[in-house]
Design an enzyme around this catalytic site. Sequence first.
Site, short mmCIF file in Angstrom:
data_model
loop_
_atom_site.label_atom_id
_atom_site.label_comp_id
_atom_site.label_asym_id
_atom_site.label_seq_id
_atom_site.Cartn_x
_atom_site.Cartn_y
_atom_site.Cartn_z
N CYS A 133 0.72 -1.15 0.03
CA CYS A 133 -0.05 0.06 -0.12
C CYS A 133 0.80 1.19 -0.06
O CYS A 133 1.32 1.40 1.27
CB CYS A 133 -1.06 -0.16 1.11
SG CYS A 133 -1.95 1.68 1.51
N CYS A 136 -0.40 3.82 2.11
CA CYS A 136 -0.19 3.86 3.75
C CYS A 136 1.53 3.95 4.04
O CYS A 136 1.60 4.51 5.03
CB CYS A 136 -0.52 2.37 4.00
SG CYS A 136 -2.05 1.80 3.43
N ASP A 137 2.24 3.51 3.20
CA ASP A 137 3.71 3.58 3.81
C ASP A 137 4.64 4.44 2.92
O ASP A 137 5.65 4.54 3.05
CB ASP A 137 4.00 2.02 3.54
CG ASP A 137 3.37 1.22 4.61
OD1 ASP A 137 2.83 1.66 5.50
OD2 ASP A 137 3.17 -0.01 4.25
#
Length: 351
Positions: A133, A136-137
């Site tokens: 992701c 997300c990261d």
Amino acid sequence: MRNVVIVGSGPAGYTAAIYAARAGLKPVVITSSVEIGGELMNTTDVENFPGFPDGVMGPDLMEKLQAQAERFGAELVNDDVTELHLDGPVKRVVTSYSGEFEALTVILATGSAYRRLGLESEDRLAGRGVSWCATCDGAFFKEQHIAVVGGGDSAMEEATFLTRFADRVTIIHRSENLRASNIMIERARANPKIDWRLNATVEEVLGDPNVTGIRLRDTVTGEESTLDVTGLFVAIGNDPRTDLVQGKVDLTAEGTIAVEGRSSRTSVPGVFACGDVVDPHYRQAITAAGSGCVAALDAEHHLTGLPTELLAQDAWTDEDADLVTSAVESDGTATDATFTFTPVALGDQRD
């Protein structure tokens, strides 16, 4: 007989449990025996979930959601669902070891699973440089060299997004024929931070305790080489977890459970779905949590329209049923009044 059985325990399942429990519906959550808490249990820092300005570890976030659901009376069963019988007004949820649950409504929050490369090293370094992701990261990889595996639109989109943080992004694909749309390919090719390793597969992710590189194999010559990277994003798709409902509820062209508009209502009355299993696009913890709220409210509203003889079989008292009915406006729209009928006065219970 149960009011609500929730299948799944990620952000969507736990949020549905919180709202249903606060409404006095006494939900049962079948969490899974292994994947309790969903994909976030494999995530380290979560920096984009509202309310945590310093970020929160994925497992910590899920533990807080679980504790909140249990605080309001949700019952958690750490078991796996093996069968669903959804026809008729009374649904049956069969588990591996905990027996069978009968329920007037079922909320499906089974989530989705990122497709993996199938490497031992990929699993070992998950959360330590391997991610599925970018949203997300990505921010953890500022001014670094990272790689993205995949040849579809999602891979192009993730690679382009990651150039906001990384100094260099290498797209790896097993052939020269990319599945992505032309506009996405052209956008990636025009980005000076993106380079390409086509006709290549990832054979091993290198590093201990964090990613330091990847071992590649040329699919034409068989030659192997090493690419020094500090991050690997796998973007080869994801699969909604719909095995339990194949042939039981309608699915979309993307393979997710079909719901009516912005609601959580499936093609089967009394069955609702939320989270990644209905969402082929966003797949974020916060959007999953929001749809869990919707599912709980939809299930609650469905219960108010059931025949009295069905409700009489349930664990509700007459007073409970009256409270639920009174909490829905005459036009059928759930309101904040749904959060007032809990056995203990909890003050202002609005969002």
